[in-house]
Design a protein around this motif. Structure first.
Motif, PDB file in Angstrom:
ATOM      1  N   ARG B 202      40.475  26.410  21.450  1.00 23.31           N
ATOM      2  CA  ARG B 202      40.153  24.985  21.628  1.00 23.31           C
ATOM      3  C   ARG B 202      40.852  24.444  22.877  1.00 23.31           C
ATOM      4  O   ARG B 202      40.250  23.737  23.689  1.00 23.31           O
ATOM      5  N   GLU B 206      39.037  22.543  25.956  1.00 21.53           N
ATOM      6  CA  GLU B 206      39.244  21.117  26.249  1.00 21.53           C
ATOM      7  C   GLU B 206      39.966  20.931  27.585  1.00 21.53           C
ATOM      8  O   GLU B 206      39.812  19.898  28.235  1.00 21.53           O
ATOM      9  N   THR B 215      36.411  13.308  28.598  1.00 23.69           N
ATOM     10  CA  THR B 215      36.947  13.438  27.252  1.00 23.69           C
ATOM     11  C   THR B 215      35.957  14.239  26.409  1.00 23.69           C
ATOM     12  O   THR B 215      34.867  14.539  26.872  1.00 23.69           O
ATOM     13  N   THR B 216      36.349  14.616  25.211  1.00 21.35           N
ATOM     14  CA  THR B 216      35.390  15.255  24.308  1.00 21.35           C
ATOM     15  C   THR B 216      34.513  14.167  23.686  1.00 21.35           C
ATOM     16  O   THR B 216      34.991  13.063  23.410  1.00 21.35           O
ATOM     17  N   ALA B 217      33.240  14.499  23.483  1.00 20.19           N
ATOM     18  CA  ALA B 217      32.307  13.507  22.934  1.00 20.19           C
ATOM     19  C   ALA B 217      32.457  13.372  21.427  1.00 20.19           C
ATOM     20  O   ALA B 217      31.955  12.420  20.832  1.00 20.19           O
ATOM     21  N   TYR B 218      33.138  14.334  20.816  1.00 22.14           N
ATOM     22  CA  TYR B 218      33.324  14.347  19.358  1.00 22.14           C
ATOM     23  C   TYR B 218      34.449  15.321  19.067  1.00 22.14           C
ATOM     24  O   TYR B 218      34.910  16.051  19.964  1.00 22.14           O
ATOM     25  N   HIS B 219      34.903  15.309  17.846  1.00 24.18           N
ATOM     26  CA  HIS B 219      35.971  16.195  17.399  1.00 24.18           C
ATOM     27  C   HIS B 219      35.481  17.640  17.522  1.00 24.18           C
ATOM     28  O   HIS B 219      34.537  18.038  16.858  1.00 24.18           O
ATOM     29  N   LEU B 229      31.018  23.530   7.775  1.00 27.05           N
ATOM     30  CA  LEU B 229      30.170  22.933   8.815  1.00 27.05           C
ATOM     31  C   LEU B 229      30.920  21.924   9.665  1.00 27.05           C
ATOM     32  O   LEU B 229      30.749  21.872  10.875  1.00 27.05           O
ATOM     33  N   HIS B 230      31.730  21.098   9.036  1.00 27.04           N
ATOM     34  CA  HIS B 230      32.499  20.098   9.801  1.00 27.04           C
ATOM     35  C   HIS B 230      33.972  20.490   9.827  1.00 27.04           C
ATOM     36  O   HIS B 230      34.845  19.704   9.479  1.00 27.04           O
ATOM     37  N   GLN B 233      39.833  21.901  11.640  1.00 26.52           N
ATOM     38  CA  GLN B 233      41.165  22.499  11.655  1.00 26.52           C
ATOM     39  C   GLN B 233      41.173  23.663  12.642  1.00 26.52           C
ATOM     40  O   GLN B 233      40.140  24.289  12.877  1.00 26.52           O
ATOM     41  N   TYR B 234      42.335  23.926  13.190  1.00 26.92           N
ATOM     42  CA  TYR B 234      42.430  24.943  14.246  1.00 26.92           C
ATOM     43  C   TYR B 234      43.592  25.888  14.011  1.00 26.92           C
ATOM     44  O   TYR B 234      44.062  26.529  14.944  1.00 26.92           O
ATOM     45  N   GLU B 251      32.189  14.359  27.408  1.00 25.94           N
ATOM     46  CA  GLU B 251      31.637  13.014  27.591  1.00 25.94           C
ATOM     47  C   GLU B 251      32.129  12.498  28.943  1.00 25.94           C
ATOM     48  O   GLU B 251      33.320  12.565  29.234  1.00 25.94           O
ATOM     49  N   VAL B 348      26.928  11.050  20.698  1.00 24.76           N
ATOM     50  CA  VAL B 348      26.498  12.431  20.456  1.00 24.76           C
ATOM     51  C   VAL B 348      25.401  12.458  19.388  1.00 24.76           C
ATOM     52  O   VAL B 348      24.462  13.263  19.499  1.00 24.76           O
TER      53      VAL B 348
END
Lengths: 460, 460
Positions: B202, B206, B215-219, B229-230, B233-234, B251, B348
């Motif tokens: 990650r 990033e 920036t990132t458009a979403y988590h 699916l969502h 955690q990393y 983004e 997004v």
């Protein structure tokens, strides 16, 4: 320690913290964790950050949870994951499992919270949805910050007494955050010579933090315009003659912060004027850290920084006069307008959600003197306190080009001499310093401060 | 284009957008940008994100601003920076300068907004403080999402008509976001073999986005558990036999999003079972993209993905029966439970703040059929629409270990054969596809999808 692998020491620490709280207050407490906040639509949220007061007593960053503390007892309120959530979020720990992880005596669904509200004190959280809920459930207006009243104010004062000094569990987290920040700064230095814009250096630094599964504790400052104190832009191009100022700190998964600033030459070589001023700031930094020990007034450390900077600028021919007298006349503050530092803990300005309640010893208030009004901490130091020491030198156009300032300090500042230092726009050197029984420990000591070693790190 | 270097084309684009709006509605509009939201204390805020509707018509991410649109005219409301702010934030552009940058006809301080409120429609912003202000100033309850009423609903519908298809300025931004996401994914692939935990991959991804001052458009989702699916955690460790699924999108500074997923083998080599399933998902991905053209129903593209996946799983001996019949019986959805994609633009999930108003053609509603209920877009495609195409295959424990599912599909799934694919927990392949006059253009085409090239990128 990771939130995915808690252990008995966390449970013991939490028990000890709430027992200490119980010796200070005789009413029950409910602390909310808060909820996620929408960014551009409800399902796209900012990264969740639990309330720091909740984190201190609950240990884990639980979303949409509350804890009730009474006489050393811990009750957890959180809903079990909805059955359908396993599809999207996988198997999540249930209430009973979480309760075991943090040593809760009992655990209830959130809906039962309303049966446990009688006579409880609380602290307002930051997210507006939960804050509204706090007022609604407790049926009184939970006032923000320094407007706290009654038992809420008593609770805040009791929590401040606890959080002002750090226990071993907290220190382990704070050391981890500091160590990661040190590595981030080294990466930033190494990335600078090949970077075209500030954003590239920021990216190299935050990569180190993200790779440890941590987040930044605050909006990073990474800029060739260090004279803009709260610079949050990264688009400026980087030129070989520039100084780069980076104020970047990691925050652990449990929420503990670090706060580190270094300033380095983009080319890997300070100009003679840059090195002269750098050494003045470093002298202030070293002198202040050497003063950190129990019983010393933090404001005196701030005033020491002012004097050392004033003397350094006299020696360079920028200021004219006696250092102590210059400080009395606020002449140092033309170049060092902010305070020497602040408390550090779960918040980078620890407990600033309570206004100055934590930073200022009871009975003390902010000075209206320009050189002191931005001081965030005014207490005698105690063993276990963690503070930043962050002197700086800045040529802020809004200050040094101000005609009133120019005329007030017409004979105090050698304006012509100052103009020779035009390549020094902003320098700050900041470390995280723990007050120990005998003196101090610099948690960020592994990051060099002397000009030669900094140059080497940039060129490595 | 950067926000630090706007140009005439932005002014022209904004003029064109509000002229188009003026042909659709005959009442004035005020759109708020919103304000920064506190994280753990008031001065420590989340990165500011302006409301997307504001950004569409104002172009710049201005904090605490509003615009009034009437008959093609643009009025800006924003306060000049306080004189003291120059100390902390440097010289900031003033109201008149900003007005020039965006082509505003006039500009006022925020306090004057209350004289311009008669008969105006608005859209609720996400940040609660500004949302409260909207209701207070307009003296009526501004309802969220699909509960919009009266002229607010008319306004939302008119804005949707505009934002459904992208003009050249928007496309330039969307292409930039896509290009940066492509580079981020390549960096993620290259970083994987040496990474020990997901967070390191990650961070490598990033970093590319941050280095572009974006920036990132979403988590971001970066995980060896793609079946969640969502997954946000990393911390999981990465093993050589794992697949890594990365759903990461950039983004731009102006707020335009991208949304890209790739799945690659940690070792740089797919196992034969992983490659078999990967090729099924890729076949669905390719077939769906080939169908994108004006007039085609997006739901039919979704159903095509279902059929191709079902057929692929029949060919592998995992499903038994006729593909079309399997889809009718929702058997595909055991492994592909979500929709084929969604609108993409300033959000997004573009305009999801309006619920399904944007995603669903007027008169259409979400299906209650499991395989269709998660479909976020149900409209005929038009030139200028940007959509994602993101088929996947997942072994979600909550689905495939469910006893009811197991008995319903007892003879449909060859459960023993399926167990041979245990090293395939989750695969998704997602691209951003623009509907053109004659067909389609894949904005993320520079990022390879075929298994061999993906393997090479991991090992490079």
């Amino acid at each position: 320690m990771s939130i995915h692998q808690t252990c008995n020491s966390l449970i013991e620490t939490l028990r000890h913290r709430r027992q200490k709280l119980a010796t200070r207050i005789d009413f029950p407490v409910i602390l909310w964790s808060g909820t996620s906040i929408p960014r551009n639509y409800p399902a796209n949220v900012f990264p969740f950050r639990a309330s720091s007061h909740f984190l201190y007593f609950a240990g884990l960053p639980l979303v949409n949870a509350a804890i009730r503390l009474e006489a050393g007892k811990l009750e957890l309120f959180i809903d079990d994951p909805a059955p359908s959530s396993a599809l999207w979020h996988g198997e999540m720990p249930n209430r009973e499992y979480i309760a075991t992880q943090i040593g809760a005596d009992v655990a209830h669904p959130m809906a039962e919270l309303e049966s446990y509200l009688e006579g409880v004190a609380t602290i307002p959280v930051q997210d507006p949805a939960t804050w509204t809920q706090q007022s609604q459930l407790l049926n009184r207006w939970i006032l923000p910050r320094h407007q706290l009243q009654g038992i809420d104010l008593e609770l805040a004062q009791a929590i401040i007494e606890l959080r002002l000094t750090h226990d071993q569990q907290a220190l382990a987290e704070l050391r981890t955050a500091a160590a990661v920040s040190v590595e981030a700064h080294k990466a930033g230095m190494a990335a600078t010579p090949s970077a075209k814009i500030e954003a590239e250096v920021r990216a190299a630094m935050e990569k180190v933090i993200l790779a440890q599964n941590m987040t930044t504790a605050y909006h990073s400052i990474v800029t060739v315009h260090g004279e803009v104190l709260h610079n949050e832009q990264y688009h400026h191009s980087i030129q070989p003659g520039d100084l780069l100022l980076a104020d970047v700190g990691a925050e652990t998964e449990m929420g503990w912060a670090s706060d580190v600033t270094r300033t380095w030459p983009v080319s890997g070589k300070f100009s003679s004027t840059q090195r002269d001023i750098y050494d003045v700031v470093l002298a202030a930094h070293d002198a202040c850290i050497a003063q950190v020990r129990p019983g010393v007034e933090y404001q005196d450390i701030h005033l020491l920084a002012c004097t050392v900077i004033a003397q350094g600028l006299v020696d360079l021919g920028i200021l004219q006069g006696d250092a102590e007298n210059l400080v009395e006349r606020n002449a140092h503050s033309l170049f060092f307008p902010h305070g020497i530092g602040h408390l550090l803990g779960l918040d980078v300005h620890d407990m600033e959600d309570l206004g100055d309640l934590a930073g200022y010893e009871p009975g003390r208030e902010r000075s209206d003197r320009f050189g002191l009004s931005y001081l965030r901490l005014n207490r005698p130091l105690q063993p276990g306190m963690l503070v930043t020491i962050e002197p700086g030198f800045y040529q802020v156009p809004a200050i040094i080009n101000n005609q009133e300032v120019r005329s007030t300090y017409q004979y105090t500042v050698n304006w012509e001499r100052l103009s020779q230092f035009a390549d020094v726009r902003g320098i700050r050197i900041e470390d995280d310093v723990l007050v120990t029984e005998n003196g101090r420990e610099v948690l960020t000591e592994a990051l060099p401060t002397d000009a030669n070693t900094v140059e080497e790190l940039v060129c490595s």
